[in-house]
Design a protein around this motif. Structure first.
Motif, PDB file in Angstrom:
ATOM      1  N   ARG A 196      -2.077  -8.466  -0.168  1.00 38.13           N
ATOM      2  CA  ARG A 196      -1.855  -7.220   0.129  1.00 38.13           C
ATOM      3  C   ARG A 196      -1.797  -6.148  -0.881  1.00 38.13           C
ATOM      4  NH1 ARG A 196       3.579  -7.043   3.764  1.00 38.13           N
ATOM      5  NH2 ARG A 196       4.483  -6.592   1.753  1.00 38.13           N
TER       6      ARG A 196
ATOM      7  N   ARG B  24       4.261   8.617  11.367  1.00 36.81           N
ATOM      8  CA  ARG B  24       4.209   7.820   9.948  1.00 36.81           C
ATOM      9  C   ARG B  24       2.860   8.017   9.439  1.00 36.81           C
ATOM     10  NH1 ARG B  24       4.170   2.827   6.891  1.00 36.81           N
ATOM     11  NH2 ARG B  24       2.751   2.017   8.294  1.00 36.81           N
TER      12      ARG B  24
ATOM     13  N   LYS C  56       0.643  -0.365   1.490  1.00 43.00           N
ATOM     14  CA  LYS C  56       2.039  -0.180   1.023  1.00 43.00           C
ATOM     15  C   LYS C  56       2.049   0.734   0.083  1.00 43.00           C
ATOM     16  CE  LYS C  56       6.337  -3.036   0.914  1.00 43.00           C
ATOM     17  NZ  LYS C  56       6.625  -3.216   2.438  1.00 43.00           N
TER      18      LYS C  56
ATOM     19  N   TYR D  59       6.070   6.636   2.620  1.00 40.27           N
ATOM     20  CA  TYR D  59       7.572   6.710   2.711  1.00 40.27           C
ATOM     21  C   TYR D  59       7.916   8.085   2.663  1.00 40.27           C
ATOM     22  CZ  TYR D  59       8.285   1.752   2.923  1.00 40.27           C
ATOM     23  OH  TYR D  59       8.428   0.336   3.393  1.00 40.27           O
TER      24      TYR D  59
ATOM     25  N   GLU E  19       5.989   0.441  14.561  1.00 45.30           N
ATOM     26  CA  GLU E  19       7.176  -0.235  13.809  1.00 45.30           C
ATOM     27  C   GLU E  19       8.553   0.586  13.467  1.00 45.30           C
ATOM     28  OE1 GLU E  19       5.982  -1.099   9.430  1.00 45.30           O
ATOM     29  OE2 GLU E  19       4.175  -0.079   9.975  1.00 45.30           O
TER      30      GLU E  19
ATOM     31  N   ALA F   3      10.966   0.765   7.832  1.00 49.77           N
ATOM     32  CA  ALA F   3      10.121  -0.418   6.976  1.00 49.77           C
ATOM     33  C   ALA F   3      10.307  -1.580   7.418  1.00 49.77           C
ATOM     34  CB  ALA F   3      10.656   0.054   5.620  1.00 49.77           C
TER      35      ALA F   3
ATOM     36  N   GLY G 160       3.199  -6.914   7.778  1.00 49.82           N
ATOM     37  CA  GLY G 160       4.550  -7.725   7.060  1.00 49.82           C
ATOM     38  C   GLY G 160       4.155  -8.996   7.138  1.00 49.82           C
ATOM     39  N   ILE G 161       4.678  -9.756   5.967  1.00 50.20           N
ATOM     40  CA  ILE G 161       4.517 -10.945   5.468  1.00 50.20           C
ATOM     41  C   ILE G 161       5.798 -11.689   6.558  1.00 50.20           C
ATOM     42  CG2 ILE G 161       4.939 -12.928   4.044  1.00 50.20           C
ATOM     43  CD1 ILE G 161       3.773 -10.456   2.185  1.00 50.20           C
ATOM     44  N   THR G 162       6.685 -10.854   6.665  1.00 50.59           N
ATOM     45  CA  THR G 162       7.912 -11.493   7.684  1.00 50.59           C
ATOM     46  C   THR G 162       7.407 -11.498   9.005  1.00 50.59           C
ATOM     47  OG1 THR G 162       9.434 -10.256   6.367  1.00 50.59           O
ATOM     48  CG2 THR G 162      10.325 -11.502   8.158  1.00 50.59           C
TER      49      THR G 162
ATOM     50  N   THR H 255      11.095  -8.093   4.751  1.00 50.92           N
ATOM     51  CA  THR H 255      11.447  -9.095   3.541  1.00 50.92           C
ATOM     52  C   THR H 255      13.247  -8.640   3.197  1.00 50.92           C
ATOM     53  OG1 THR H 255       9.720  -9.005   2.482  1.00 50.92           O
ATOM     54  CG2 THR H 255      11.381  -9.447   0.959  1.00 50.92           C
TER      55      THR H 255
HETATM   56  C1  LIG Z   1       7.132  -3.827   3.501  1.00 52.77           C
HETATM   57  C2  LIG Z   1       6.948  -3.141   4.840  1.00 52.77           C
HETATM   58  C3  LIG Z   1       7.287  -3.813   5.905  1.00 52.77           C
HETATM   59  C4  LIG Z   1       7.521  -5.442   6.000  1.00 52.77           C
HETATM   60  O1  LIG Z   1       6.776  -6.132   5.389  1.00 52.77           O
HETATM   61  P1  LIG Z   1       7.380  -7.511   4.804  1.00 52.77           P
HETATM   62  O2  LIG Z   1       6.001  -8.132   4.106  1.00 52.77           O
HETATM   63  O3  LIG Z   1       7.634  -8.368   5.755  1.00 52.77           O
HETATM   64  O4  LIG Z   1       8.462  -7.373   3.925  1.00 52.77           O
HETATM   65  C5  LIG Z   1       7.021  -3.253   7.183  1.00 52.77           C
HETATM   66  N1  LIG Z   1       6.804  -1.954   7.358  1.00 52.77           N
HETATM   67  C6  LIG Z   1       6.645  -1.281   6.223  1.00 52.77           C
HETATM   68  C7  LIG Z   1       6.300   0.248   6.564  1.00 52.77           C
HETATM   69  C8  LIG Z   1       6.727  -1.766   5.082  1.00 52.77           C
HETATM   70  O5  LIG Z   1       6.509  -1.045   3.953  1.00 52.77           O
END
Ligand SMILES: *Cc1c(COP(=O)(O)O)cnc(C)c1O
Length: 353
Positions: free
Chosen positions: A92, A184, A194, A199, A230, A233, A256-258, A300
């Motif tokens: 990523r 966003r 990312k 942000y 979403e 974050a 997201g990896i989660t 995460t």
């Molecule tokens: C990092 C992030 C996530 C979650 O990603 P994971 O890999 O599950 O930690 C979701 N949305 C945003 C905007 C993020 O920056």
């Protein structure tokens, strides 16, 4: 990739594990790698943690060329340390780099940087369940000139912060506000990367929501202001009439990896999971009729975060009686079980150091 190591002569000690919080304490060292267009990645080094110096014209300070990752090192019951799907973060990071015209890095090199660094800082991985060493790889453009173009100099770094349990007081469902004003990102923009800029642009809405008593905002798509994207974050999932629904990755959502792991766990448990467009109207209807059984964010930091209340305009809806739902709890137990090495990792996700 060769990594030189200069150890600190003034090592510090970790605060008590129940006082850690998030992102306030840093380990003794940091990792730095330089990149130039002509020489590529070079001079990988681990040095004592401290301030860095930048040229006042540095690209990141003016044009926001910055990306980052977030993952954790977990302490298993047997004392060993492990990462959770680190290759997913590495891939990523390269996709984010490509989007922001920053240099990509060989995946195996990045893995070696990460594992070498974590091994050196091993004593900073706390021991209690729920705590972890949060790892923050990041990269920024560092040209010493004001012209706007793809950068010719960049810096990759890793810092690490021992972090307390996200759920010290138990898993309490959060109140979320659907954001109707700010967006966003948009399709074609940087939503899937990312990057710090995403942000910077979303903080205002989060602050407004906090003033009204909501912990985060739920974003709608930036084009039609109609589809759920979403939460703050975190990615977001809903259980509607027994089916798990999560917004599909249209380019404006962070993959997201989660999120990916939740989908794989849910499918393995036999749940029907749909990645599709979900309109705010459909969601409101499902809340009104009671078809919405559960809602949760996933990322995460929290792993999963149950949503107990959702506000849209002047209306507020309580979800699942304001309590954590069965599926949310199951996901939490399975994912944290794998991450902290308490349940068997049948998915082959953990990377032992
Ligand atoms: C990092 C992030 C996530 C979650 O990603 P994971 O890999 O599950 O930690 C979701 N949305 C945003 C905007 C993020 O920056």
């Amino acid at each position: 990739m060769k990594i030189s190591i200069t150890k600190t002569t003034t090592p510090s000690t970790m605060p008590p594990e129940d006082k850690l919080g998030f992102g306030k304490v840093f380990t003794d060292h940091m990792l730095i790698v330089d990149w130039t267009e002509s020489e590529g990645w070079k001079d990988a080094r681990i040095v004592p943690f401290g301030r860095i110096s930048l040229h006042p014209a540095s690209t990141v300070l003016h044009y926001g060329a910055e990306i980052f990752e977030g993952l954790k090192a977990y302490r298993r019951a047997d004392g060993g340390v492990q990462l959770f799907r680190p290759m997913e973060n590495i891939k990523r990071m390269n996709r984010s780099a490509e989007r922001m015209s920053l240099p990509e890095m060989d995946e195996q090199d990045m893995l070696k940087l990460l594992t070498t660094f974590v091994k050196l800082e091993e004593k900073w991985v706390p021991k209690s369940f729920g705590t972890s060493l949060y790892l923050r790889p990041f990269m920024f453009g560092d040209d010493e000139a004001l012209g706007v173009h793809a950068v010719k100099r960049a810096t990759f770094m890793i810092i690490a912060s021992p972090s307390g349990s996200y759920y010290k007081e138990g898993i309490n469902p959060v109140s979320i506000m659907i954001e109707g004003e700010d967006v966003r990102t948009v399709r074609g923009g940087t939503g899937y990367a990312k990057c710090g800029g995403n942000y910077a642009a979303s903080t205002r809405a989060g602050e407004r929501a906090a003033k009204k008593g909501y912990s985060q905002v739920l974003w709608l798509d930036g084009v039609e202001r109609k589809y759920i994207e979403e939460v703050g974050a975190m990615n977001v999932m809903f259980k509607i009439n027994g089916e798990i629904v999560t917004p599909e990755l249209t380019g404006s959502i962070l993959p997201g990896i989660t999120r990916k792991s939740c989908i794989e766990v849910l499918k393995s448990l036999g749940y029907k999971v749909s990645e599709r467009l979900l309109s705010v109207d459909e969601l409101v209807d499902a809340m009104k009729s009671g078809a919405l059984e559960e809602a949760w964010g996933c990322g995460t930091a929290a792993v999963v975060s149950p949503i107990g209340k959702l506000a849209y305009g002047d209306n507020e809806y309580v979800i699942g009686g304001g309590k954590i739902g069965e599926v949310t709890q199951k996901l939490y137990d399975i994912l944290t079980g794998i991450q902290w090495g308490k349940v068997e990792d049948t998915f082959n996700w953990v990377y032992k150091l």
